[in-house]
Design a protein around this motif. Structure first.
Motif, mmCIF file in Angstrom:
data_model
loop_
_atom_site.group_PDB
_atom_site.id
_atom_site.type_symbol
_atom_site.label_atom_id
_atom_site.label_comp_id
_atom_site.label_asym_id
_atom_site.label_seq_id
_atom_site.Cartn_x
_atom_site.Cartn_y
_atom_site.Cartn_z
ATOM 1 N N GLU A 144 7.122 15.123 6.704
ATOM 2 C CA GLU A 144 8.597 14.414 6.704
ATOM 3 C C GLU A 144 8.483 13.091 6.956
ATOM 4 O O GLU A 144 7.421 13.177 7.910
ATOM 5 C CB GLU A 144 9.432 15.663 7.577
ATOM 6 C CG GLU A 144 10.009 16.510 7.277
ATOM 7 C CD GLU A 144 11.029 16.665 6.490
ATOM 8 O OE1 GLU A 144 11.726 15.249 6.219
ATOM 9 O OE2 GLU A 144 11.435 17.565 5.848
ATOM 10 N N GLU A 145 8.864 12.270 5.772
ATOM 11 C CA GLU A 145 9.546 11.478 6.807
ATOM 12 C C GLU A 145 10.151 10.760 7.968
ATOM 13 O O GLU A 145 11.854 11.220 7.867
ATOM 14 C CB GLU A 145 9.651 10.076 5.496
ATOM 15 C CG GLU A 145 8.230 10.141 4.342
ATOM 16 C CD GLU A 145 8.288 9.284 3.291
ATOM 17 O OE1 GLU A 145 9.113 8.156 3.160
ATOM 18 O OE2 GLU A 145 8.230 9.593 2.032
ATOM 19 N N ALA A 146 10.105 9.523 8.497
ATOM 20 C CA ALA A 146 11.419 8.896 9.686
ATOM 21 C C ALA A 146 11.005 7.540 9.353
ATOM 22 O O ALA A 146 9.779 7.336 9.390
ATOM 23 C CB ALA A 146 11.506 9.533 10.755
ATOM 24 N N ILE A 190 -5.492 1.369 -2.868
ATOM 25 C CA ILE A 190 -5.380 3.521 -3.131
ATOM 26 C C ILE A 190 -5.696 3.979 -1.659
ATOM 27 O O ILE A 190 -6.813 4.069 -1.011
ATOM 28 C CB ILE A 190 -6.492 3.552 -4.577
ATOM 29 C CG1 ILE A 190 -6.748 2.511 -5.571
ATOM 30 C CG2 ILE A 190 -6.746 5.187 -4.597
ATOM 31 C CD1 ILE A 190 -7.802 3.051 -6.918
ATOM 32 N N GLU A 191 -4.944 5.275 -1.549
ATOM 33 C CA GLU A 191 -4.672 5.755 -0.249
ATOM 34 C C GLU A 191 -4.228 7.455 -1.117
ATOM 35 O O GLU A 191 -3.961 8.025 -1.654
ATOM 36 C CB GLU A 191 -4.337 5.618 0.730
ATOM 37 C CG GLU A 191 -2.390 5.638 0.183
ATOM 38 C CD GLU A 191 -1.899 4.489 1.592
ATOM 39 O OE1 GLU A 191 -2.033 3.750 2.178
ATOM 40 O OE2 GLU A 191 -0.159 5.625 1.604
ATOM 41 N N GLU A 192 -5.156 8.286 -0.067
ATOM 42 C CA GLU A 192 -4.736 9.479 -0.065
ATOM 43 C C GLU A 192 -3.035 10.203 0.054
ATOM 44 O O GLU A 192 -2.135 9.139 0.780
ATOM 45 C CB GLU A 192 -5.416 10.482 1.555
ATOM 46 C CG GLU A 192 -6.367 11.630 1.276
ATOM 47 C CD GLU A 192 -6.690 11.542 2.674
ATOM 48 O OE1 GLU A 192 -7.554 11.798 2.827
ATOM 49 O OE2 GLU A 192 -5.647 12.843 3.224
ATOM 50 N N CYS A 193 -3.062 11.055 -0.647
ATOM 51 C CA CYS A 193 -1.809 11.552 -0.060
ATOM 52 C C CYS A 193 -1.394 12.362 0.716
ATOM 53 O O CYS A 193 -1.981 13.201 0.193
ATOM 54 C CB CYS A 193 -0.885 11.895 -2.025
ATOM 55 S SG CYS A 193 0.708 12.134 -2.309
ATOM 56 N N LEU A 194 -0.256 11.763 1.792
ATOM 57 C CA LEU A 194 0.320 12.312 2.471
ATOM 58 C C LEU A 194 0.818 13.283 2.460
ATOM 59 O O LEU A 194 1.769 12.826 1.819
ATOM 60 C CB LEU A 194 0.312 11.523 3.830
ATOM 61 C CG LEU A 194 -0.694 10.682 4.087
ATOM 62 C CD1 LEU A 194 0.406 9.690 5.297
ATOM 63 C CD2 LEU A 194 -2.014 11.362 4.956
ATOM 64 N N LYS A 195 1.641 14.501 2.970
ATOM 65 C CA LYS A 195 2.730 15.616 3.507
ATOM 66 C C LYS A 195 3.094 15.633 4.737
ATOM 67 O O LYS A 195 2.440 16.030 5.907
ATOM 68 C CB LYS A 195 1.747 16.842 2.532
ATOM 69 C CG LYS A 195 1.360 16.939 0.958
ATOM 70 C CD LYS A 195 1.368 18.529 0.420
ATOM 71 C CE LYS A 195 1.318 18.306 -1.164
ATOM 72 N NZ LYS A 195 -0.532 17.543 -0.850
ATOM 73 N N LEU A 236 3.018 4.894 6.476
ATOM 74 C CA LEU A 236 2.987 4.599 5.203
ATOM 75 C C LEU A 236 3.508 3.266 4.891
ATOM 76 O O LEU A 236 3.141 3.264 4.105
ATOM 77 C CB LEU A 236 4.424 5.276 4.618
ATOM 78 C CG LEU A 236 4.509 6.512 4.876
ATOM 79 C CD1 LEU A 236 5.831 7.627 4.059
ATOM 80 C CD2 LEU A 236 3.118 7.307 3.795
ATOM 81 N N GLU A 237 3.649 2.397 5.523
ATOM 82 C CA GLU A 237 4.071 1.366 5.720
ATOM 83 C C GLU A 237 5.090 0.458 6.802
ATOM 84 O O GLU A 237 5.362 1.095 7.938
ATOM 85 C CB GLU A 237 5.627 1.473 4.555
ATOM 86 C CG GLU A 237 7.097 1.423 4.566
ATOM 87 C CD GLU A 237 7.435 1.169 3.643
ATOM 88 O OE1 GLU A 237 7.606 0.532 2.786
ATOM 89 O OE2 GLU A 237 8.760 1.853 3.723
ATOM 90 N N TYR A 238 4.591 -0.981 6.896
ATOM 91 C CA TYR A 238 5.243 -1.332 7.324
ATOM 92 C C TYR A 238 6.555 -2.679 6.608
ATOM 93 O O TYR A 238 5.514 -2.834 5.651
ATOM 94 C CB TYR A 238 4.798 -2.670 8.210
ATOM 95 C CG TYR A 238 3.053 -2.238 9.125
ATOM 96 C CD1 TYR A 238 3.262 -1.263 10.249
ATOM 97 C CD2 TYR A 238 2.033 -2.394 9.146
ATOM 98 C CE1 TYR A 238 3.378 -1.116 12.089
ATOM 99 C CE2 TYR A 238 0.760 -1.942 10.242
ATOM 100 C CZ TYR A 238 1.560 -1.349 11.189
ATOM 101 O OH TYR A 238 0.687 -1.098 11.973
HETATM 102 P P1 AMP Z 1 5.876 2.545 1.083
HETATM 103 O O1 AMP Z 1 6.695 1.221 0.501
HETATM 104 O O2 AMP Z 1 4.253 2.202 1.370
HETATM 105 O O3 AMP Z 1 6.529 2.948 2.107
HETATM 106 O O4 AMP Z 1 6.116 3.951 0.036
HETATM 107 C C1 AMP Z 1 7.375 4.069 -0.791
HETATM 108 C C2 AMP Z 1 7.543 5.968 -0.296
HETATM 109 O O5 AMP Z 1 6.197 6.635 -1.421
HETATM 110 C C3 AMP Z 1 7.785 6.071 1.110
HETATM 111 O O6 AMP Z 1 8.236 6.336 2.051
HETATM 112 C C4 AMP Z 1 6.925 7.604 0.431
HETATM 113 O O7 AMP Z 1 7.590 8.665 0.358
HETATM 114 C C5 AMP Z 1 5.793 7.211 -0.623
HETATM 115 N N1 AMP Z 1 4.150 6.987 0.083
HETATM 116 C C6 AMP Z 1 3.231 5.954 0.047
HETATM 117 N N2 AMP Z 1 2.501 6.437 0.363
HETATM 118 C C7 AMP Z 1 2.590 7.838 0.705
HETATM 119 C C8 AMP Z 1 1.315 8.442 0.873
HETATM 120 N N3 AMP Z 1 0.341 7.431 1.485
HETATM 121 N N4 AMP Z 1 1.392 9.680 0.236
HETATM 122 C C9 AMP Z 1 2.271 10.065 0.158
HETATM 123 N N5 AMP Z 1 3.324 9.151 0.212
HETATM 124 C C10 AMP Z 1 3.817 8.515 0.696
#
Ligand code: AMP
Ligand code: GLY
Length: 436
Positions: A191-193, A184-189, A282-284
Motif C-alpha cells: 500500500e502507498e502512503a 531501473i529498480e525492483e517493483c515493490l508491492k 518510492l520517491e521524494y
Molecule cells: P514516483 O514518481 O517515483 O513516485 O513514481 C510514481 C508512482 O509509480 C508511485 O506512486 C508508484 O505507484 C509507482 N512506483 C514507483 N516506484 C515503484 C516501485 N519501485 N515499485 C512499484 N511501484 C512504483
C-alpha cells in the motif's frame, strides 16, 4: 506581513486559504493563481517558473514570505535567488531540491544513508541499460532521472515493455534532458502512503499521514493522473508505522542532507510503499503533495505561517503540531477525458450551494472567474474537501457536496477513501479472530 504563494492549482488554493487565516498575515498574493484562489488572494499574472519576474515582484511589493507550490522553480534554484536578495522563502535550496530533481541523486543518497528503497541500478548509456535487462526479473520499474511532470515512471511487465521504455526515455527523449540518465529498480508491492515533514535543515516535524489516488478510475484502474483524491489521516499508517517511517526514513534523510553540507529546508514529501518487511521510499518530493495538501491543511490547528517561518529561521522542533480529531477527504472533479483530451470553458454551477455547508471547502484546481461565474480551465478542476468524525462520515459528507456541483462532462472517482474503510474492516476481522 505580505505573503506570496507561487502556483495555480488546488494545492496552492489550500495553501493560500490556510495562510490567510494567520494573524501574522495582512495580505496574500498568488502567482499566477486561478479563479477560486482570487477569493482569498490577489492573483498576479506571473508564471510559476518565471523566477526573475517573481523575484522582482517580491522585492517591489515587500513580500515577507514566499511559499512555492510546484517543484520546477525549486529545482531551478528560486530559493537561492530569493535568499541572495535577503528575502524569506519557504523551501529547499537548489542542491537540496535534487532529492526530487534527480532520481539518480535521490537513490544514491538513500543507498549511502541506508534508507530503505527498492534495489536499483542507474545508467546514462542506453546500450548498458538494455544489456542489464538480460539479467533481471520482471516486473521492474524504469524511471527518468529528471522532472517529467509525474510521467517519468514506467512499470514494465516484460523485457519488451522495458526496451520500449528505455528507447522512449533515452533515445526518443520524450522527457528531453530528464532522460539523460535513468534508474531501473525492483517493483515493490504494498500500500502507498504520503508522509510530509517540515524541516529547518537540522530538525523536523512530521505532518499527519495521507493517501493519494493516482489512477483515473475507481479501484486504481486506468492511466495515472495528477491525483484524483486524497484523505488524511490514513489508518494504513498507525502510530508504530509512523515512528518506523520517522526513524528509518525522515530522520536519516534530514541528517544525511545536513551532514553532506546541503541541509534540507521546507517540506519533504516521502512517497512510501508499505511492504511486508516495512516501509520503502518510492520517491521524494521537495514540496507539498497535490492533492494530499488539500486533505491535510483543513485538519491542521496550527498557524501554518508560524510553521513556515520556523522552517526558514530555525527552531522547528519547538513547534507542536495539533490536528482536528476528524478525517478529511478530498475528491477531485475533473473534465471528462482527462488525463487525455478534454474540453475547457464549461460553466460550473452549484458552488454557492456548497458554501453554506460546514466543514466543506472547495479548492479550485483549474478555474477562471468571469462576471461572478466560474468556468473550467484544465483537466483537474476542483478539489472538493470535507471533514467527518470518521472516514465513513467524511466520505458521505464529501460526496454530498460533490453531487451539488455540476459542469458539462464532469468526472470524479466514486471510491476516494474506500481503501481506508476496507483496511479498517480487515483489521477488525483480524482482531476479532485473534480474540476468539
Ligand atoms: P514516483 O514518481 O517515483 O513516485 O513514481 C510514481 C508512482 O509509480 C508511485 O506512486 C508508484 O505507484 C509507482 N512506483 C514507483 N516506484 C515503484 C516501485 N519501485 N515499485 C512499484 N511501484 C512504483
Ligand atoms: N500526490 C503526488 C504528488 O504531489 O506528487
Amino acid at each position: 506581513m505580505k505573503v506570496l504563494v507561487i502556483g495555480s492549482g488546488a494545492r496552492e488554493h489550500a495553501l493560500a486559504w490556510k495562510i490567510k487565516q494567520s494573524p501574522l498575515v495582512d495580505k496574500v498574493f498568488c502567482a499566477p493563481g486561478n479563479g477560486g484562489i482570487s477569493e482569498v488572494a490577489e492573483c498576479v499574472d506571473i508564471p510559476a517558473d518565471d523566477i526573475e519576474s517573481l523575484l522582482k515582484f517580491a522585492i517591489d511589493n515587500e513580500i515577507g514570505l514566499t511559499v512555492v507550490g510546484p517543484e520546477v522553480a525549486l529545482v531551478e534554484g528560486i530559493v537561492d535567488s530569493f535568499e541572495k536578495e535577503g528575502l524569506k522563502i519557504f523551501g529547499p535550496s537548489k542542491v537540496a531540491a535534487k532529492l526530487e530533481g534527480s532520481k539518480v541523486f535521490a537513490k544514491e543518497f538513500m543507498y549511502e544513508c541506508n534508507i530503505p528503497t527498492a534495489p536499483f541500478e542507474t545508467f546514462d548509456n542506453v546500450n548498458d541499460a538494455k544489456e542489464f535487462l538480460n539479467h533481471v526479473e520482471f516486473p521492474l520499474v524504469v524511471k527518468a532521472d529528471g522532472l517529467a511532470a509525474g510521467k517519468g515512471v514506467i512499470i514494465c511487465n516484460d523485457i519488451k515493455e522495458a526496451l520500449k521504455a528505455l528507447d522512449e526515455i533515452m533515445v526518443e527523449r520524450i522527457f528531453s534532458e530528464a532522460g539523460n540518465s535513468i534508474v531501473i529498480e525492483e517493483c515493490l508491492k504494498g500500500e502507498e502512503a504520503s508522509i510530509l515533514a517540515v524541516s529547518d535543515g537540522e530538525n523536523y516535524i512530521v505532518l499527519d499521514s495521507s493517501q493519494d489516488h493516482k489512477r483515473i478510475f475507481d479501484d486504481d484502474l486506468g492511466p495515472n493522473t495528477g491525483g484524483m483524491g486524497a484523505y488524511s489521516p490514513t489508518p494504513i499508517i498507525n502510530d508504530t508505522m509512523m515512528l518506523t517511517v520517522e526513524e528509518q526514513i525522515i530522520k536519516p534523510t534530514i541528517q544525511g542532507m545536513s551532514s553532506d553540507g546541503t541541509p534540507f529546508k521546507g517540506v519533504l514529501y516521502v512517497g512510501v510503499m508499505l511492504c511486508e518487511d516495512g516501509p520503502y521510499v518510492l520517491e521524494y518530493n521537495v514540496r507539498f503533495g497535490d492533492p494530499e495538501t488539500q486533505s491535510i491543511l483543513p485538519r491542521m490547528k496550527n498557524d501554518l505561517v508560524e510553521v513556515m517561518l520556523a522552517s526558514c529561521d530555525g527552531g522547528i522542533d519547538k513547534i507542536k503540531l495539533e490536528w482536528e480529531n476528524k478525517v478529511c477527504v478530498c475528491v477531485v472533479m475533473s473534465s471528462g477525458g482527462y488525463p487525455g483530451k478534454y474540453q475547457k470553458g464549461k460553466e460550473i454551477n452549484g458552488l454557492d450551494l456548497v458554501k453554506t455547508k460546514t466543514d466543506v471547502v472547495v479548492f479550485h484546481a483549474g478555474t477562471k472567474k468571469e462576471d461572478e461565474k466560474y468556468y473550467t480551465t484544465s483537466g483537474r478542476v476542483l478539489g472538493v474537501t470535507a471533514m467527518g468524525r470518521g472516514i465513513e462520515e467524511a466520505i458521505s459528507n464529501v460526496y454530498d457536496a460533490v453531487e451539488l456541483i455540476k459542469f458539462d462532462r464532469c468526472f470524479f472517482r466514486r471510491d476516494i477513501g474506500a481503501k481506508a474503510l476496507k483496511f479498517i474492516k480487515q483489521a477488525k476481522r483480524v482482531s476479532s479472530r485473534i480474540k476468539s
